[in-house]
Design a protein around this motif. Structure first.
Motif, mmCIF file in Angstrom:
data_model
loop_
_atom_site.group_PDB
_atom_site.id
_atom_site.type_symbol
_atom_site.label_atom_id
_atom_site.label_comp_id
_atom_site.label_asym_id
_atom_site.label_seq_id
_atom_site.Cartn_x
_atom_site.Cartn_y
_atom_site.Cartn_z
ATOM 1 N N GLU A 171 0.842 -1.191 0.000
ATOM 2 C CA GLU A 171 0.000 0.000 0.000
ATOM 3 C C GLU A 171 0.882 1.248 0.000
ATOM 4 O O GLU A 171 1.716 1.433 0.892
ATOM 5 C CB GLU A 171 -0.937 0.007 1.204
ATOM 6 C CG GLU A 171 -1.891 1.196 1.200
ATOM 7 C CD GLU A 171 -2.897 1.154 2.339
ATOM 8 O OE1 GLU A 171 -3.441 2.219 2.693
ATOM 9 O OE2 GLU A 171 -3.142 0.050 2.874
ATOM 10 N N ILE A 172 0.676 2.111 -0.989
ATOM 11 C CA ILE A 172 1.501 3.300 -1.155
ATOM 12 C C ILE A 172 1.058 4.405 -0.191
ATOM 13 O O ILE A 172 -0.142 4.686 -0.056
ATOM 14 C CB ILE A 172 1.421 3.830 -2.603
ATOM 15 C CG1 ILE A 172 1.893 2.753 -3.591
ATOM 16 C CG2 ILE A 172 2.256 5.106 -2.748
ATOM 17 C CD1 ILE A 172 3.321 2.297 -3.398
ATOM 18 N N ARG A 173 2.039 5.035 0.442
ATOM 19 C CA ARG A 173 1.781 6.194 1.282
ATOM 20 C C ARG A 173 2.736 7.315 0.854
ATOM 21 O O ARG A 173 3.957 7.184 1.003
ATOM 22 C CB ARG A 173 1.996 5.869 2.755
ATOM 23 C CG ARG A 173 0.849 5.089 3.364
ATOM 24 C CD ARG A 173 0.983 4.993 4.868
ATOM 25 N NE ARG A 173 -0.194 4.404 5.481
ATOM 26 C CZ ARG A 173 -0.326 4.196 6.783
ATOM 27 N NH1 ARG A 173 0.676 4.507 7.606
ATOM 28 N NH2 ARG A 173 -1.428 3.677 7.273
ATOM 29 N N ILE A 174 2.171 8.376 0.321
ATOM 30 C CA ILE A 174 2.996 9.501 -0.110
ATOM 31 C C ILE A 174 3.341 10.356 1.104
ATOM 32 O O ILE A 174 2.448 10.804 1.841
ATOM 33 C CB ILE A 174 2.258 10.339 -1.165
ATOM 34 C CG1 ILE A 174 1.977 9.471 -2.409
ATOM 35 C CG2 ILE A 174 3.069 11.580 -1.527
ATOM 36 C CD1 ILE A 174 1.167 10.174 -3.474
ATOM 37 N N VAL A 175 4.619 10.545 1.305
ATOM 38 C CA VAL A 175 5.107 11.316 2.451
ATOM 39 C C VAL A 175 5.571 12.687 1.946
ATOM 40 O O VAL A 175 6.516 12.776 1.145
ATOM 41 C CB VAL A 175 6.272 10.598 3.157
ATOM 42 C CG1 VAL A 175 6.743 11.416 4.350
ATOM 43 C CG2 VAL A 175 5.836 9.197 3.590
ATOM 44 N N PRO A 176 4.923 13.774 2.363
ATOM 45 C CA PRO A 176 5.323 15.109 1.880
ATOM 46 C C PRO A 176 6.676 15.521 2.469
ATOM 47 O O PRO A 176 7.028 15.098 3.569
ATOM 48 C CB PRO A 176 4.203 16.020 2.378
ATOM 49 C CG PRO A 176 3.632 15.315 3.571
ATOM 50 C CD PRO A 176 3.774 13.852 3.294
ATOM 51 N N PRO A 177 7.430 16.368 1.739
ATOM 52 C CA PRO A 177 8.711 16.830 2.271
ATOM 53 C C PRO A 177 8.516 17.852 3.385
ATOM 54 O O PRO A 177 7.442 18.453 3.521
ATOM 55 C CB PRO A 177 9.371 17.479 1.052
ATOM 56 C CG PRO A 177 8.230 17.950 0.217
ATOM 57 C CD PRO A 177 7.148 16.921 0.409
ATOM 58 N N LEU A 181 12.792 27.309 3.281
ATOM 59 C CA LEU A 181 12.130 28.297 2.430
ATOM 60 C C LEU A 181 12.175 27.891 0.955
ATOM 61 O O LEU A 181 11.191 28.052 0.217
ATOM 62 C CB LEU A 181 12.786 29.672 2.610
ATOM 63 C CG LEU A 181 12.223 30.806 1.743
ATOM 64 C CD1 LEU A 181 10.741 31.024 2.043
ATOM 65 C CD2 LEU A 181 13.024 32.096 1.976
ATOM 66 N N LYS A 182 13.295 27.332 0.521
ATOM 67 C CA LYS A 182 13.452 26.949 -0.865
ATOM 68 C C LYS A 182 12.454 25.850 -1.249
ATOM 69 O O LYS A 182 11.915 25.837 -2.367
ATOM 70 C CB LYS A 182 14.883 26.486 -1.107
ATOM 71 C CG LYS A 182 15.193 26.257 -2.581
ATOM 72 C CD LYS A 182 16.656 25.919 -2.755
ATOM 73 C CE LYS A 182 16.977 25.717 -4.239
ATOM 74 N NZ LYS A 182 18.421 25.423 -4.457
ATOM 75 N N VAL A 183 12.226 24.913 -0.309
ATOM 76 C CA VAL A 183 11.260 23.825 -0.563
ATOM 77 C C VAL A 183 9.870 24.408 -0.753
ATOM 78 O O VAL A 183 9.124 24.007 -1.662
ATOM 79 C CB VAL A 183 11.277 22.807 0.593
ATOM 80 C CG1 VAL A 183 10.143 21.794 0.423
ATOM 81 C CG2 VAL A 183 12.612 22.084 0.666
ATOM 82 N N ARG A 184 9.476 25.349 0.061
ATOM 83 C CA ARG A 184 8.149 25.957 -0.058
ATOM 84 C C ARG A 184 7.988 26.673 -1.394
ATOM 85 O O ARG A 184 6.941 26.597 -2.043
ATOM 86 C CB ARG A 184 7.902 26.929 1.100
ATOM 87 C CG ARG A 184 7.794 26.230 2.465
ATOM 88 C CD ARG A 184 7.063 27.115 3.473
ATOM 89 N NE ARG A 184 7.782 28.366 3.704
ATOM 90 C CZ ARG A 184 8.720 28.538 4.627
ATOM 91 N NH1 ARG A 184 9.084 27.500 5.391
ATOM 92 N NH2 ARG A 184 9.289 29.712 4.798
#
Length: 369
Positions: free
Chosen positions: A335-341, A346-349
């Motif tokens: 079962e896939i679970r997407i994990v957000p970064p 600030l650069k990621v946002r």
């Protein structure tokens, strides 16, 4: 002398089968055990038995039909005896109701007990129960391990007989050496095997001091047992012949192992299938990826297709748990679970906002339909 055909209430041309049928019916009605103290019934039963003795035998019946008597060797020569058709009417040792029915109806009262040496039946040993805790992987793959089991084995002092070798046998006081006891219920008496001597009429001797008369003593043994692959919680594995030793030469019981499986940190079990969660990044779910995942056989390269959603279930065929009976394997369900970064940077946002501008989409569109 009475006419035997009249005594049994049958015609002179009656068949042997009809004669026996009439005898059985009358024997039940007039038997002394069913008519205690009734001299007329006892005399009537003797006449019925005497007539049956003659007419059931074709040769005797023919002689009776010709001459009306069998002479010195006929049934009249036994009229003053106490035995008729195998019945003993002496009140000192009269037949029981069960004995009579056994004779009249063949095996109405059930088979007589066939006892072993000294009246004791061989008895199968008791099954033993053992609880075993297994790691998840060991239960899935199978394991051979050693266990300590307490059980009963034959007593060396009496060689499993339960009797002190120095003692002597004696007459059973319960049945007086007859091997059978009688119980009375109302006007009927029922015979049964003596519970004290098992039908032998004798007591073998004093109980063995080492085993207390059981013929067996407690001991502990170390056994190597093989637990097959695929067992689950509360599965039972039977090891034949590893239970308690039987009594009086009887076969041993079995060892029954109940399995308890510890949970695994990655895998869950659903029947023969394995289930697991696979965390993936936004990029891996959107673009697809090949990810190394654990299986029962070691690591395996797993392909996540592009555009995979969180909660989507993918399968690896044949990577589940084997069925111990059919030897077929289940699947590994991923079962896939997407994990957000993490958005602390600030650069990621900024990158995430840029993605929304470049490829805008509304994941809640279906909710408004």
């Amino acid at each position: 002398m009475k006419d035997y055909y009249e005594v049994l209430g049958v015609r002179r041309d009656a068949s042997i089968s009809d004669i026996k049928k009439a005898y059985r019916k009358l024997a039940r009605k007039y038997h002394p055990d069913l008519n205690p103290g009734d001299k007329a019934a006892e005399q009537r039963f003797k006449e019925i038995n005497e007539a049956h003795e003659t007419l059931k035998d074709p040769a005797k019946k023919k002689q009776y039909d010709l001459y009306g008597s069998l002479g010195a060797h006929g049934p009249e020569s036994g009229r003053n005896g106490g035995h008729f058709e195998g019945f003993d009417f002496s009140r000192s040792g009269g037949s029981s109701f069960g004995d009579i029915f056994e004779t009249i109806f063949g095996n109405f009262a059930g088979p007589r007990s066939q006892t072993g040496k000294k009246g004791l039946r061989p008895e199968r040993g008791e099954d033993l129960h053992y609880s075993m805790n297994l790691q998840f992987i060991d239960a899935a793959r199978g394991i051979e391990t050693a266990i300590q089991v307490g059980h009963k084995q034959p007593c060396a002092a009496c060689k499993g007989k339960g009797i002190d070798p120095a003692s002597k046998q004696s007459t059973c006081p319960t049945c007086g050496g007859q091997g059978r006891v009688q119980k009375q219920s109302g006007f009927m008496k029922f015979g049964s095997i003596c519970p004290n001597c098992g039908g032998s009429g004798v007591l073998a001797g004093a109980p063995c001091r080492a085993c207390g008369g059981d013929g067996r003593v407690e001991t502990t043994s170390r056994l190597r047992v093989r637990i097959p692959a695929g067992v689950d919680n509360d599965s039972k594995v039977r090891i034949s012949g590893k239970g308690n030793t039987g009594r009086n030469g009887g076969p041993p019981g079995d060892l029954i192992i109940t399995i308890h499986v510890s949970p695994h940190k990655v895998f869950r079990r659903s029947g023969q299938n394995l289930e697991m969660f696979l965390p993936v990044t936004y990029a891996e779910a959107a673009l697809g990826a090949k990810i190394e995942i654990p299986t029962l056989d070691g690591s395996s390269l797993f392909k996540v297709p592009p555009g995979t959603s969180s909660g989507q279930k993918l399968r690896l065929k044949g990577k589940g748990i084997v069925n111990p009976k059919t030897r077929e394997y289940g699947d590994l369900v991923v079962e896939i679970r997407i994990v957000p970064p993490s958005t602390k940077d600030l650069k990621v946002r900024e990158l995430l906002k840029e993605i929304e501008k470049v490829a805008p989409y509304d994941p809640r569109e279906e909710l408004r339909r």
